[in-house]
Design a protein around this motif. Structure first.
Motif, PDB file in Angstrom:
ATOM      1  N   ASN A  70     101.005 -91.465 120.750  1.00 37.62           N
ATOM      2  CA  ASN A  70     100.488 -89.988 120.480  1.00 37.62           C
ATOM      3  C   ASN A  70      98.990 -89.782 120.711  1.00 37.62           C
ATOM      4  O   ASN A  70      98.204 -90.483 121.070  1.00 37.62           O
ATOM      5  N   GLY A  71      98.333 -88.398 120.732  1.00 38.25           N
ATOM      6  CA  GLY A  71      97.103 -87.913 121.211  1.00 38.25           C
ATOM      7  C   GLY A  71      96.121 -88.631 120.161  1.00 38.25           C
ATOM      8  O   GLY A  71      95.181 -89.115 120.392  1.00 38.25           O
ATOM      9  N   SER A  72      96.541 -88.638 118.801  1.00 30.38           N
ATOM     10  CA  SER A  72      95.583 -89.361 117.769  1.00 30.38           C
ATOM     11  C   SER A  72      95.262 -90.582 118.021  1.00 30.38           C
ATOM     12  O   SER A  72      94.200 -90.894 117.862  1.00 30.38           O
ATOM     13  N   GLU A  73      96.462 -91.460 118.143  1.00 28.96           N
ATOM     14  CA  GLU A  73      96.217 -92.804 118.384  1.00 28.96           C
ATOM     15  C   GLU A  73      95.470 -92.878 119.381  1.00 28.96           C
ATOM     16  O   GLU A  73      94.404 -93.831 119.608  1.00 28.96           O
ATOM     17  N   GLY A  74      95.671 -92.253 120.579  1.00 29.02           N
ATOM     18  CA  GLY A  74      94.970 -92.537 121.845  1.00 29.02           C
ATOM     19  C   GLY A  74      93.376 -92.307 121.790  1.00 29.02           C
ATOM     20  O   GLY A  74      92.529 -92.674 122.261  1.00 29.02           O
ATOM     21  N   LEU A  75      93.053 -91.031 120.895  1.00 23.61           N
ATOM     22  CA  LEU A  75      91.727 -90.780 120.775  1.00 23.61           C
ATOM     23  C   LEU A  75      90.973 -91.944 120.057  1.00 23.61           C
ATOM     24  O   LEU A  75      89.891 -92.330 120.167  1.00 23.61           O
ATOM     25  N   SER A  76      91.807 -92.596 119.031  1.00 23.85           N
ATOM     26  CA  SER A  76      91.050 -93.758 118.069  1.00 23.85           C
ATOM     27  C   SER A  76      91.039 -94.985 119.028  1.00 23.85           C
ATOM     28  O   SER A  76      89.968 -95.699 118.769  1.00 23.85           O
ATOM     29  N   LEU A  77      91.776 -95.073 120.163  1.00 20.47           N
ATOM     30  CA  LEU A  77      91.534 -96.292 121.102  1.00 20.47           C
ATOM     31  C   LEU A  77      90.444 -96.134 122.162  1.00 20.47           C
ATOM     32  O   LEU A  77      90.200 -97.051 122.824  1.00 20.47           O
ATOM     33  N   LEU A  78      90.264 -94.989 122.322  1.00 20.55           N
ATOM     34  CA  LEU A  78      89.321 -94.476 123.603  1.00 20.55           C
ATOM     35  C   LEU A  78      87.980 -95.167 123.131  1.00 20.55           C
ATOM     36  O   LEU A  78      87.459 -95.065 122.180  1.00 20.55           O
ATOM     37  N   THR A  79      87.329 -96.001 124.369  1.00 19.55           N
ATOM     38  CA  THR A  79      86.253 -96.551 124.060  1.00 19.55           C
ATOM     39  C   THR A  79      85.121 -96.281 125.239  1.00 19.55           C
ATOM     40  O   THR A  79      85.707 -95.965 126.172  1.00 19.55           O
ATOM     41  N   PRO A  80      83.841 -96.560 125.145  1.00 23.26           N
ATOM     42  CA  PRO A  80      82.885 -96.175 126.338  1.00 23.26           C
ATOM     43  C   PRO A  80      83.384 -97.214 127.496  1.00 23.26           C
ATOM     44  O   PRO A  80      82.975 -96.793 128.593  1.00 23.26           O
ATOM     45  N   GLU A  81      84.146 -98.442 127.181  1.00 20.71           N
ATOM     46  CA  GLU A  81      84.686 -99.245 128.368  1.00 20.71           C
ATOM     47  C   GLU A  81      85.818 -98.717 128.946  1.00 20.71           C
ATOM     48  O   GLU A  81      86.276 -99.238 130.027  1.00 20.71           O
ATOM     49  N   THR A  82      86.551 -97.940 128.487  1.00 19.87           N
ATOM     50  CA  THR A  82      87.666 -97.078 129.099  1.00 19.87           C
ATOM     51  C   THR A  82      87.329 -96.457 130.337  1.00 19.87           C
ATOM     52  O   THR A  82      86.538 -95.841 130.551  1.00 19.87           O
TER      53      THR A  82
END
Length: 231
Positions: free
Chosen positions: A35-47
């Motif tokens: 889901n979007g909330s989990e995705g935002l928490s997993l986004l990093t500068p290395e993505t």
């Protein structure tokens, strides 16, 4: 070069798994979110790339993309069952970089992924462009490796078959390809008389996308009684 890192945000577990297996087979590092909330928490500068479903419970894909754009310029590829032109425009206005309608072929998805990654990694200094990767002629520019095509400096959206036809013809300029040549080379199936109509339809669609005037094509020309050639 380090492996590209891709984040998949998709609530359908089957689609998520299929896309992950495909990308990992290409040696990408993949992170999944449902889901979007989990995705935002997993986004990093290395993505390096986000593959984002539009229709999700909770935070929609469009809202998720807007939140991503507040903190990152990482390319976003939307996946959606909604394929109307207005839906595509809304997705791009939300900050998306590309848009792929469901159902999609894995080859088309992979082509879009590679195109977005290449542009982003070159722009961010993570990779050097390969000048031998592209063919250019008469204002048409096509990648030899994946479905990325420009006509007159404008990116055009080709189907996988249209891309393969154009690439084959540009690799052999001024060579006359009969309908049988094209069908057996691109479709990888035996040619029958009815196959001629299939080839004609795809040539017509290709002309609409790359020619200034599809009625007077300057690039993909018909050689009457023989076939087609790229000039």
């Amino acid at each position: 070069m380090s492996k590209a890192k891709i984040l998949i945000i998709e609530d359908d577990a089957d689609i998520r798994e299929g896309v992950r297996i495909l990308l990992e087979s290409e040696q990408y590092t993949v992170t999944e979110a449902e889901n979007g909330s989990e995705g935002l928490s997993l986004l990093t500068p290395e993505t390096d790339l986000v593959i984002l479903d539009v229709m999700m419970p909770g935070i929609s894909g469009l809202k998720t993309c807007e939140e991503i754009r507040k903190i990152s310029y990482v390319p976003v590829l939307f996946l959606t069952a909604k394929a109307q032109e207005s839906d595509k425009l809304i997705g791009l206005m939300a900050g998306g970089d590309d848009y792929l309608g469901k159902p999609f072929s894995y080859s088309e998805l992979l082509g879009r992924v590679k195109a977005l990654l290449r542009r982003y990694r070159v722009y961010s200094g993570k990779a050097e462009p390969d000048s031998n990767e592209y063919l250019e002629a008469g204002g048409i520019r096509i990648s030899r490796k994946f479905n990325e095509v420009q006509a007159g400096g404008v990116t055009v959206d080709l189907s996988d078959l249209e891309y393969k036809i154009l690439l084959l013809m540009m690799e052999h300029p001024s060579k006359i390809f009969s309908a049988q040549n094209l069908y057996e080379s691109i479709w990888k199936e035996p040619y029958f008389y009815s196959s001629n109509s299939t080839v004609m339809v795809h040539i017509r669609k290709l002309r609409v996308k790359i020619e200034k005037d599809p009625q007077e094509p300057q690039h993909i020309r018909t050689v009457w009684g023989k076939g087609y050639m790229f000039v």
